[in-house]
Design a protein around this motif. Structure first.
Motif, PDB file in Angstrom:
ATOM      1  N   UNK A 114      47.915  31.639  40.847  1.00  0.00           N
ATOM      2  CA  UNK A 114      46.488  32.233  41.869  1.00  0.00           C
ATOM      3  C   UNK A 114      47.442  33.199  42.556  1.00  0.00           C
ATOM      4  N   UNK A 115      47.105  34.540  42.280  1.00  0.00           N
ATOM      5  CA  UNK A 115      47.548  35.617  43.278  1.00  0.00           C
ATOM      6  C   UNK A 115      46.466  36.390  43.742  1.00  0.00           C
ATOM      7  N   UNK A 116      46.598  36.383  45.319  1.00  0.00           N
ATOM      8  CA  UNK A 116      45.380  37.032  45.947  1.00  0.00           C
ATOM      9  C   UNK A 116      46.040  38.395  46.599  1.00  0.00           C
ATOM     10  N   UNK A 117      45.110  39.415  46.542  1.00  0.00           N
ATOM     11  CA  UNK A 117      45.478  40.656  47.142  1.00  0.00           C
ATOM     12  C   UNK A 117      44.338  41.081  47.924  1.00  0.00           C
ATOM     13  N   UNK A 118      44.397  42.366  48.606  1.00  0.00           N
ATOM     14  CA  UNK A 118      43.496  42.789  49.716  1.00  0.00           C
ATOM     15  C   UNK A 118      42.150  42.853  48.994  1.00  0.00           C
ATOM     16  N   UNK A 119      42.153  43.501  47.742  1.00  0.00           N
ATOM     17  CA  UNK A 119      40.795  44.048  47.145  1.00  0.00           C
ATOM     18  C   UNK A 119      40.506  43.299  45.784  1.00  0.00           C
ATOM     19  N   UNK A 120      41.150  42.290  45.473  1.00  0.00           N
ATOM     20  CA  UNK A 120      41.104  41.359  44.367  1.00  0.00           C
ATOM     21  C   UNK A 120      41.993  40.205  44.191  1.00  0.00           C
ATOM     22  N   UNK A 121      41.563  39.260  43.353  1.00  0.00           N
ATOM     23  CA  UNK A 121      42.642  38.155  42.954  1.00  0.00           C
ATOM     24  C   UNK A 121      42.603  38.055  41.340  1.00  0.00           C
ATOM     25  N   UNK A 122      43.978  37.187  41.171  1.00  0.00           N
ATOM     26  CA  UNK A 122      44.262  37.120  39.820  1.00  0.00           C
ATOM     27  C   UNK A 122      44.374  35.918  39.416  1.00  0.00           C
ATOM     28  N   UNK A 123      43.888  35.297  38.419  1.00  0.00           N
ATOM     29  CA  UNK A 123      44.293  34.076  37.534  1.00  0.00           C
ATOM     30  C   UNK A 123      44.905  34.574  36.566  1.00  0.00           C
ATOM     31  N   UNK A 124      46.324  34.089  36.622  1.00  0.00           N
ATOM     32  CA  UNK A 124      47.239  34.495  35.866  1.00  0.00           C
ATOM     33  C   UNK A 124      47.433  33.020  34.872  1.00  0.00           C
ATOM     34  N   UNK A 125      47.608  33.261  33.542  1.00  0.00           N
ATOM     35  CA  UNK A 125      48.197  32.153  32.684  1.00  0.00           C
ATOM     36  C   UNK A 125      49.468  32.343  32.096  1.00  0.00           C
ATOM     37  N   UNK A 126      50.404  31.987  32.512  1.00  0.00           N
ATOM     38  CA  UNK A 126      51.870  32.616  32.347  1.00  0.00           C
ATOM     39  C   UNK A 126      51.974  32.223  30.788  1.00  0.00           C
ATOM     40  N   UNK A 127      51.375  31.304  29.936  1.00  0.00           N
ATOM     41  CA  UNK A 127      51.706  30.839  28.658  1.00  0.00           C
ATOM     42  C   UNK A 127      50.412  30.743  27.816  1.00  0.00           C
TER      43      UNK A 127
END
Length: 172
Positions: A114-127
């Motif tokens: 999980x990566x949160x930014x000021x304007x959105x957030x990302x759910x990253x699947x690395x694999x």
């Protein structure tokens, strides 16, 4: 500047500087996913400011507190996007058939972050076992509680290991 702070609903956050103007606040006690049977790394990434309170900390706490709900939401979103456009994922119609209707727990994406930014957030699947996942995985971009789009990271530029923040976010 303190190298760690405590925020209600999130816990202790550890501060580090990333590349350029990126500030990385990592959740010290990573939430554990029952779906994956493992902890899920979570970061708040701020550009040009050290002020953690610029982020939507209520949303961060909501996502951390309902981690598996958001993982399942992201997996369903990817499955639906794959059914609508298999070529985006590097698959033919025939190859995509094996993914149709697949339960989210069996969907071939791993190593969530999980990566949160000021304007959105990302759910990253690395694999993952789809061509789009080679070599950096894929990202589901969320606005609040809603997934908006899937981003292809296959063209991303590798970040020097000493400067990595693991965000999957690329600057243009």
């Amino acid at each position: 500047m303190s190298s760690n702070v405590f925020r209600s609903g999130i816990g202790r956050l550890l501060f580090d500087r990333g590349p350029d103007e990126l500030r990385v606040w990592s959740v010290a006690q990573t939430p554990r996913s029952a779906l994956y049977g493992a902890p899920v790394e979570a970061n708040i990434l701020l550009e040009g400011t050290d002020d953690i309170d610029q982020a939507d900390l209520l949303l961060v706490g909501e996502v951390l507190g309902r981690l598996d709900h958001y993982l399942e939401t992201g997996l369903r979103f990817v499955r639906e996007a794959l059914e609508a456009d298999p070529a985006f994922f590097g698959l033919t119609e025939a190859e995509s058939e094996s993914y149709r209707g697949l339960p989210v727990a069996d969907f071939p994406l791993d190593s969530p972050q999980l990566n949160f930014y000021i304007d959105e957030w990302h759910l990253r699947f690395a694999e993952g076992r789809m061509p789009i996942c080679d070599p950096y995985g894929l990202v589901i971009v969320f606005n609040g509680q809603r997934p908006l789009k899937v981003e292809d990271l296959s063209d991303a530029t590798a970040v020097d290991a000493d400067d990595t923040d693991g965000s999957g976010r690329q600057d243009s």
